[in-house]
Write an enzyme that holds these catalytic residues in place. Sequence first.
Site, PDB file in Angstrom:
ATOM      1  N   ASN A  27     -33.509 -26.040  33.111  1.00 31.00           N
ATOM      2  CA  ASN A  27     -32.262 -26.132  33.886  1.00 31.00           C
ATOM      3  C   ASN A  27     -31.306 -24.957  33.652  1.00 31.00           C
ATOM      4  O   ASN A  27     -31.229 -24.444  32.542  1.00 31.00           O
ATOM      5  CB  ASN A  27     -31.535 -27.435  33.534  1.00 31.00           C
TER       6      ASN A  27
ATOM      7  N   THR B 190     -25.105 -15.811  55.737  1.00 29.10           N
ATOM      8  CA  THR B 190     -23.808 -16.361  56.137  1.00 29.10           C
ATOM      9  C   THR B 190     -24.094 -17.847  56.379  1.00 29.10           C
ATOM     10  O   THR B 190     -25.198 -18.186  56.837  1.00 29.10           O
ATOM     11  CB  THR B 190     -23.258 -15.716  57.429  1.00 29.10           C
ATOM     12  N   HIS B 191     -23.160 -18.703  56.060  1.00 31.99           N
ATOM     13  CA  HIS B 191     -23.373 -20.160  56.166  1.00 31.99           C
ATOM     14  C   HIS B 191     -24.587 -20.603  55.333  1.00 31.99           C
ATOM     15  O   HIS B 191     -25.222 -21.598  55.668  1.00 31.99           O
ATOM     16  CB  HIS B 191     -23.574 -20.596  57.617  1.00 31.99           C
TER      17      HIS B 191
ATOM     18  N   LYS C  86       1.402 -23.331  24.995  1.00 27.62           N
ATOM     19  CA  LYS C  86       0.364 -22.763  24.136  1.00 27.62           C
ATOM     20  C   LYS C  86      -1.031 -23.342  24.293  1.00 27.62           C
ATOM     21  O   LYS C  86      -1.993 -22.595  24.516  1.00 27.62           O
ATOM     22  CB  LYS C  86       0.803 -22.857  22.676  1.00 27.62           C
TER      23      LYS C  86
ATOM     24  N   TYR D 268      16.042 -21.324  26.538  1.00 29.29           N
ATOM     25  CA  TYR D 268      14.907 -22.000  25.909  1.00 29.29           C
ATOM     26  C   TYR D 268      15.046 -23.515  26.008  1.00 29.29           C
ATOM     27  O   TYR D 268      16.123 -24.076  25.840  1.00 29.29           O
ATOM     28  CB  TYR D 268      14.787 -21.611  24.427  1.00 29.29           C
TER      29      TYR D 268
ATOM     30  N   LYS E  49     -38.876 -29.688  33.337  1.00 36.49           N
ATOM     31  CA  LYS E  49     -37.587 -29.110  33.706  1.00 36.49           C
ATOM     32  C   LYS E  49     -37.151 -27.920  32.870  1.00 36.49           C
ATOM     33  O   LYS E  49     -37.329 -27.876  31.668  1.00 36.49           O
ATOM     34  CB  LYS E  49     -36.503 -30.183  33.577  1.00 36.49           C
TER      35      LYS E  49
ATOM     36  N   GLU F 187     -24.238 -23.580  35.323  1.00 41.04           N
ATOM     37  CA  GLU F 187     -23.545 -24.805  35.769  1.00 41.04           C
ATOM     38  C   GLU F 187     -22.270 -25.043  34.962  1.00 41.04           C
ATOM     39  O   GLU F 187     -21.237 -25.444  35.498  1.00 41.04           O
ATOM     40  CB  GLU F 187     -24.484 -26.018  35.656  1.00 41.04           C
TER      41      GLU F 187
ATOM     42  N   GLN G 123       7.249 -25.172  24.457  1.00 41.71           N
ATOM     43  CA  GLN G 123       6.240 -25.240  23.403  1.00 41.71           C
ATOM     44  C   GLN G 123       4.883 -25.633  24.004  1.00 41.71           C
ATOM     45  O   GLN G 123       3.838 -25.355  23.424  1.00 41.71           O
ATOM     46  CB  GLN G 123       6.683 -26.268  22.343  1.00 41.71           C
TER      47      GLN G 123
ATOM     48  N   ASN H 210      13.569 -18.773  18.940  1.00 44.56           N
ATOM     49  CA  ASN H 210      13.331 -18.625  20.385  1.00 44.56           C
ATOM     50  C   ASN H 210      12.841 -17.220  20.753  1.00 44.56           C
ATOM     51  O   ASN H 210      11.887 -17.073  21.521  1.00 44.56           O
ATOM     52  CB  ASN H 210      14.601 -18.962  21.167  1.00 44.56           C
TER      53      ASN H 210
ATOM     54  N   SER I 170     -34.982 -31.058  29.842  1.00 46.19           N
ATOM     55  CA  SER I 170     -34.582 -32.433  30.107  1.00 46.19           C
ATOM     56  C   SER I 170     -35.195 -33.330  29.042  1.00 46.19           C
ATOM     57  O   SER I 170     -36.302 -33.078  28.572  1.00 46.19           O
ATOM     58  CB  SER I 170     -35.068 -32.839  31.493  1.00 46.19           C
TER      59      SER I 170
HETATM   60  N1  ARG Z   1       7.533 -24.213  18.172  1.00 46.03           N
HETATM   61  C1  ARG Z   1       8.484 -23.710  19.093  1.00 46.03           C
HETATM   62  C2  ARG Z   1       7.788 -23.262  20.380  1.00 46.03           C
HETATM   63  O1  ARG Z   1       6.631 -23.094  20.346  1.00 46.03           O
HETATM   64  C3  ARG Z   1       9.199 -22.560  18.502  1.00 46.03           C
HETATM   65  C4  ARG Z   1      10.566 -22.352  19.034  1.00 46.03           C
HETATM   66  C5  ARG Z   1      11.449 -23.423  18.536  1.00 46.03           C
HETATM   67  N2  ARG Z   1      12.788 -23.242  18.973  1.00 46.03           N
HETATM   68  C6  ARG Z   1      13.675 -24.233  18.988  1.00 46.03           C
HETATM   69  N3  ARG Z   1      14.840 -23.971  19.401  1.00 46.03           N
HETATM   70  N4  ARG Z   1      13.344 -25.439  18.618  1.00 46.03           N
HETATM   71  O2  ARG Z   1       8.383 -23.143  21.382  1.00 46.03           O
END
Ligand code: ARG
Length: 457
Positions: A285, A155-156, A325, A317, A283, A290, A322, A110, A277
């Site tokens: 583009n 403006t606008h 990420k 925790y 074209k 975009e 998790q 953790n 295109s």
């Molecule tokens: N893979 C976990 C995460 O990204 C790591 C921490 C895991 N801790 C646990 N108590 N299971 O959060």
Amino acid sequence: MATLWGGRFTKSTDQEVFDFNASISFDKRLFSWDIAGSVAHVHMLGKCGILTIEEVTAIEEGLQSILNDVNEGKLEITSKYEDVHSFVEANLIDRIGEVGKKLHTGRSRNDQVALDMKLYTRDEIDGVAELLKELEHTLLTIIKNNTETYMPGFTHLQKAQPVTLAHYFSAYMEMFLRDSDRLADIRKRMNYSPLGAGALAGTTYPLDREMVAKELGFTAATSNSMDSVSDRDYLIEFLSALSVIMMHLSRFSEEIIIWNSNEYRFVEIDDAFSTGSSIMPQKKNPDIAELVRGKTGRVYGDLMGLLTTMKSLPLAYNKDMQEDKEGAFDAIDTVKSCLHLFDGMLKTIKFRKEVMEKSAMMGFTNATDAADYLVKKGVAFRDAHGIIGTLVLTCIDKNCSIEDLSIEELKKISPVFEEDVYEAISLKTCVEKRLTKGAPGTDAINEAIRRYEALLS
Ligand code: ARG
């Protein structure tokens, strides 16, 4: 299936459960930071007398060899392991034997993952800041080269008053400078080390948390162990700053798309930054602009995703975390590529200065200045506004600009007009006489340029 926690189980994990639970497919991105954190951790364990010098050396060499082998492609991070932390520890034990089992002393995954994520994020903040700075340099060059490139301000999305290209781009410069500032703020606020918080309640080993913090470039160690393992505020702040950057890039993209349109023709995007295109041979583009505009939604989504994941999580925790990420990685990758490509597009774009200037001369962008001219001759502003309104109507009728009318025609509408009106409402005067701080006039924009040069040096 290789886990760190089989001891209290009598049955092995169901494969589908293992796969669902695993994070290695994405947290392998944290690999080098995981090694760096572990090295700092064992240094500290040695210094505090929890591991012997020999043990520290063996573990550090083992970690270094894993790092080298992965970097050189000799060792692959595979989904046999639950997460990157398990991968490193299992490989360490394989390589150096029993002593490898001491690495995790006084540590939990953790606080480990909290540390890895912070080290990674801090580095990415620096990476995004670099790319922003590059873009700011590009803007500064364009600004310096275009202090007399007249164009309409809107403006606008209706022509309003004349400005210069330098002034227009300086508005975006201000936005990106605020973005840079925001990143610096976040970096400062987040720069505290969570390692040593353990699972949630610290540890009974006499750890020196400040030593780890110092070795890893943190200001200090964090102050509450429960908060340390469950704080993702810094990531939310970063994603929020990234969202604001994308909002700015998206507005800028929108301008470029409009300016590049057949109707405006203010700019021409370089061939290298345009696409064609499959059916319409004529074209060209503005796909990059975009896509940058489009990818903004995805970065906002990543921010909303994390905010929602964190909502209602009790301390400390929880596995929900998790989920911090993939969205963060996606937002960071997206913003970095958008900043880089947008910068490349700006570096190669051509400004059609004559078209811009001609556009500024049409559409009565000097109407306010014509009213101000009358005010300077003693007419009350509200009356002047009415007189110029009538004048504009006459011009629309005759399909001409205010300055195309003869002095006799002008006098017919108001006897106050004299020959000097033409000078007073010329495009150059309209821009150059705007001298208040932040206006497009020469002195004001030069003042801004000096500030940008100092900030970017
Ligand atoms: N893979 C976990 C995460 O990204 C790591 C921490 C895991 N801790 C646990 N108590 N299971 O959060």
